[in-house]
Design a protein around this motif. Sequence first.
Motif, PDB file in Angstrom:
ATOM      1  N   LYS A   1      32.962  61.216  27.414  1.00  0.00           N
ATOM      2  CA  LYS A   1      33.862  60.163  27.892  1.00  0.00           C
ATOM      3  C   LYS A   1      33.895  60.113  29.419  1.00  0.00           C
ATOM      4  CE  LYS A   1      37.177  59.570  24.094  1.00  0.00           C
ATOM      5  NZ  LYS A   1      37.063  58.101  24.070  1.00  0.00           N
ATOM      6  N   ALA A   2      33.921  61.292  30.059  1.00  0.00           N
ATOM      7  CA  ALA A   2      33.962  61.336  31.517  1.00  0.00           C
ATOM      8  C   ALA A   2      32.685  60.749  32.118  1.00  0.00           C
ATOM      9  CB  ALA A   2      34.167  62.767  31.991  1.00  0.00           C
ATOM     10  N   VAL A   3      31.540  61.102  31.546  1.00  0.00           N
ATOM     11  CA  VAL A   3      30.265  60.585  32.054  1.00  0.00           C
ATOM     12  C   VAL A   3      30.171  59.072  31.852  1.00  0.00           C
ATOM     13  CG1 VAL A   3      27.756  60.603  31.686  1.00  0.00           C
ATOM     14  CG2 VAL A   3      29.031  62.767  31.818  1.00  0.00           C
ATOM     15  N   GLU A   4      30.602  58.611  30.693  1.00  0.00           N
ATOM     16  CA  GLU A   4      30.617  57.164  30.452  1.00  0.00           C
ATOM     17  C   GLU A   4      31.538  56.454  31.437  1.00  0.00           C
ATOM     18  OE1 GLU A   4      31.822  56.941  26.399  1.00  0.00           O
ATOM     19  OE2 GLU A   4      29.784  57.206  25.598  1.00  0.00           O
ATOM     20  N   GLY A   5      32.688  57.074  31.728  1.00  0.00           N
ATOM     21  CA  GLY A   5      33.629  56.498  32.683  1.00  0.00           C
ATOM     22  C   GLY A   5      33.054  56.437  34.089  1.00  0.00           C
TER      23      GLY A   5
END
Length: 418
Positions: free
Chosen positions: A206-210
Amino acid sequence: METHAVRRGWRKLLRTLGPPTFPFFMVIGGSILRTIGPYIPFLKYARSDRFSYHMPPVYSEIYQRFYENIVNRGLGRNSAPHAITLAVTSECNLKCIHCSAFRRDTTNSLTTDEWLDVIDQCARLGLTDLIITGGEPFTRPDLDILIRRIVDNNCVPDMFTNGTMLTHENLRRVKDAGCDTLFVSIDSPCENEHDLLRGREGSWKKAVEGIKRAVEMDMSVGISTYLGKEQIDKGYQKEYIRMCKELGVKELTIFDLVPTGKLIKHDEILLTPASREKGRKIHEHQWIDRKGPRVSAMSNVNDPHILGCFGVRWQIHITHNGYVTPCDFMPIHWGNVREEPLSDILERMKLHPEYDRNTMTCRIQDPEFRRKYIHNIPDGATLPYPIEKIDPVHRAIDESGENSGAAAGNFELGKESA
């Protein structure tokens, strides 16, 4: 060979001149950044108008205030810290095993109006960068309102986030309010290890996608992480730089692993001098790779011959329920903004004998400071802990700036209440 020669020469110059009690290099450096800085080949900017995301845009009115603060500090005049971190909430959607907010009361957060008043006070004091943290800031529904107040006060709003709530809607909301700079916390370049440390499966993804989403929206994105001896030995610093290149992240901030929060009395994790030296080299080598991110390693920045400890002189912190500490890692407070003006608390912090000096190494990593203060915090006590229960004599300072007669009389009472 050339890199090592430059580093050795720089270190020798600093040690010859001694610690920068007058921040000569900051004054000269600050002037260079806004004039000929972009034309100096070994100065790497996070973006064209911002040397680092930890500093205001160099061509802005805010930068001028930042620069004036440096000069005033060097001349011994009263000056504000450069930055303040505002933990606008204690709520978080993760359960990090190393959480620095451990043992804090999770209730009684400042209201919207209270935070707006705090922001106004920060601006009046002359602070330039107001950095929003948590908990997880995106759990707060009035986040855009707080950001707009920071912008209206002609200050820079930045944010630290765990990255799991960087939806297009949330990013658009804060960007439209005036915050386009985000630091996303990544605990490991390895997905499974990050998820384990963060206490939630899928948090790395989720952090990388964000991050990708924010970069696509032309926001300024940095990765924030930490390195201990184990991570340095594994070469994680190289993996983070690779990760930044792949994701389009322009700045990598590397904090030292410090004993705070859930690790508050685990002094064994303190970095050795050899590990800190490796951290300094990461910072000093950053300008060689012209295509890589700008690197800010705290092992280098907190060196006594550079800036030393940020606490009080350069930065302060306010918890979600109003307690004021020297930085967000320090588990000791000097007062609460609900009870007195921020300016009064700040002046009291400046007068304390541990913070009335211009520079020293990071205090939370200093063994003597830890012996005198951190290890005198009772096990199980709610954090941050009041300084008067550890050091009541220096907490009771009268208006003349001298210890009041009541201070000595209260010493045993403070000791007993601790």
